[in-house]
Scaffold this motif. Structure first.
Motif, mmCIF file in Angstrom:
data_model
loop_
_atom_site.group_PDB
_atom_site.id
_atom_site.type_symbol
_atom_site.label_atom_id
_atom_site.label_comp_id
_atom_site.label_asym_id
_atom_site.label_seq_id
_atom_site.Cartn_x
_atom_site.Cartn_y
_atom_site.Cartn_z
ATOM 1 N N UNK A 58 0.793 -1.201 0.109
ATOM 2 C CA UNK A 58 -0.108 0.049 -0.036
ATOM 3 C C UNK A 58 0.864 1.306 -0.065
ATOM 4 N N UNK A 59 2.165 1.250 0.594
ATOM 5 C CA UNK A 59 2.924 2.308 0.734
ATOM 6 C C UNK A 59 4.031 2.347 -0.118
ATOM 7 N N UNK A 60 4.598 1.094 -0.637
ATOM 8 C CA UNK A 60 5.786 1.053 -1.438
ATOM 9 C C UNK A 60 5.332 1.320 -2.980
ATOM 10 N N UNK A 61 6.215 2.167 -3.472
ATOM 11 C CA UNK A 61 6.015 2.412 -4.800
ATOM 12 C C UNK A 61 7.718 2.217 -5.576
ATOM 13 N N UNK A 70 4.055 -5.099 -7.662
ATOM 14 C CA UNK A 70 3.161 -6.219 -7.441
ATOM 15 C C UNK A 70 4.212 -7.142 -6.576
ATOM 16 N N UNK A 71 3.864 -7.979 -5.670
ATOM 17 C CA UNK A 71 4.489 -9.029 -5.015
ATOM 18 C C UNK A 71 4.410 -10.273 -5.716
ATOM 19 N N UNK A 72 5.588 -10.930 -5.676
ATOM 20 C CA UNK A 72 5.738 -12.108 -6.649
ATOM 21 C C UNK A 72 6.188 -13.022 -5.538
ATOM 22 N N UNK A 73 5.513 -14.032 -4.844
ATOM 23 C CA UNK A 73 5.895 -14.847 -3.802
ATOM 24 C C UNK A 73 6.728 -15.933 -4.265
ATOM 25 N N UNK A 74 6.493 -16.608 -5.479
ATOM 26 C CA UNK A 74 7.317 -17.436 -6.005
ATOM 27 C C UNK A 74 8.798 -17.118 -6.126
ATOM 28 N N UNK A 78 9.402 -7.866 -5.737
ATOM 29 C CA UNK A 78 8.743 -6.821 -5.932
ATOM 30 C C UNK A 78 8.624 -6.471 -7.324
ATOM 31 N N UNK A 79 7.455 -6.602 -8.184
ATOM 32 C CA UNK A 79 7.721 -6.714 -9.631
ATOM 33 C C UNK A 79 7.104 -5.199 -10.073
ATOM 34 N N UNK A 80 7.756 -4.354 -11.004
ATOM 35 C CA UNK A 80 7.215 -3.313 -11.519
ATOM 36 C C UNK A 80 6.926 -3.748 -13.090
ATOM 37 N N UNK A 84 9.360 -3.387 -16.282
ATOM 38 C CA UNK A 84 10.076 -4.954 -16.187
ATOM 39 C C UNK A 84 11.182 -5.202 -15.333
ATOM 40 N N UNK A 85 11.114 -4.556 -14.189
ATOM 41 C CA UNK A 85 12.141 -4.555 -13.089
ATOM 42 C C UNK A 85 11.576 -5.414 -11.970
ATOM 43 N N UNK A 86 12.424 -6.161 -11.289
ATOM 44 C CA UNK A 86 12.166 -7.008 -10.273
ATOM 45 C C UNK A 86 13.055 -6.561 -8.866
ATOM 46 N N UNK A 87 12.316 -6.179 -7.806
ATOM 47 C CA UNK A 87 13.354 -5.823 -6.769
ATOM 48 C C UNK A 87 13.411 -6.957 -5.713
ATOM 49 N N UNK A 88 14.625 -7.524 -5.139
ATOM 50 C CA UNK A 88 14.464 -8.608 -4.348
ATOM 51 C C UNK A 88 13.949 -8.354 -2.890
#
Length: 117
Positions: A58-61, A70-74, A78-80, A84-88
């Motif tokens: 809700x707070x993270x951008x 968007x959080x990817x649990x697998x 955190x996906x933008x 097309x970036x994924x933050x660990x």
């Protein structure tokens, strides 16, 4: 912290100066209860630290585009989608440093190219 409480409790219990009527008995009981609560809380914390708290979304951008993530649990990232970036996410803490992010569009394109061949 837990070990400190344990040592205090054990030393107070083993001490010859502590008697039933000693003013330290209530404090020792509180320490025993605190140590029990801490050890039970540590088990819960270890279970929760493995994952990411989704309420933070809700707070993270994204620091680059300022768009929601968007959080990817697998993959625990955190996906933008836009960039097309994924933050660990490490130990439940998102690493939002752009240099540490990985590009996911290139990998998706490579997979599509390989599937077409």
């Amino acid at each position: 912290m837990q070990n400190v409480y344990r040592k205090l409790v054990l030393n107070a219990i083993r001490s010859q100066t502590t008697s039933i009527h000693s003013p330290f008995v209530p404090a020792v009981r509180k320490l025993q209860c605190s140590a029990t609560i801490l050890s039970a809380g540590a088990v819960k914390d270890n279970e929760q630290n493995n994952g990411f708290d989704a309420s933070l979304l809700e707070y993270l951008v994204c620091p680059l585009s300022k768009k929601p993530l968007r959080y990817e649990a697998l993959t625990n990232e955190l996906i933008n989608e836009e960039l097309g970036i994924a933050y660990p996410v490490v130990d439940g803490i998102p690493n939002m440093i752009p240099q540490d992010a990985r590009m996911i569009r290139k990998q998706e394109q490579t997979r599509k190219d390989n599937a077409e061949d």
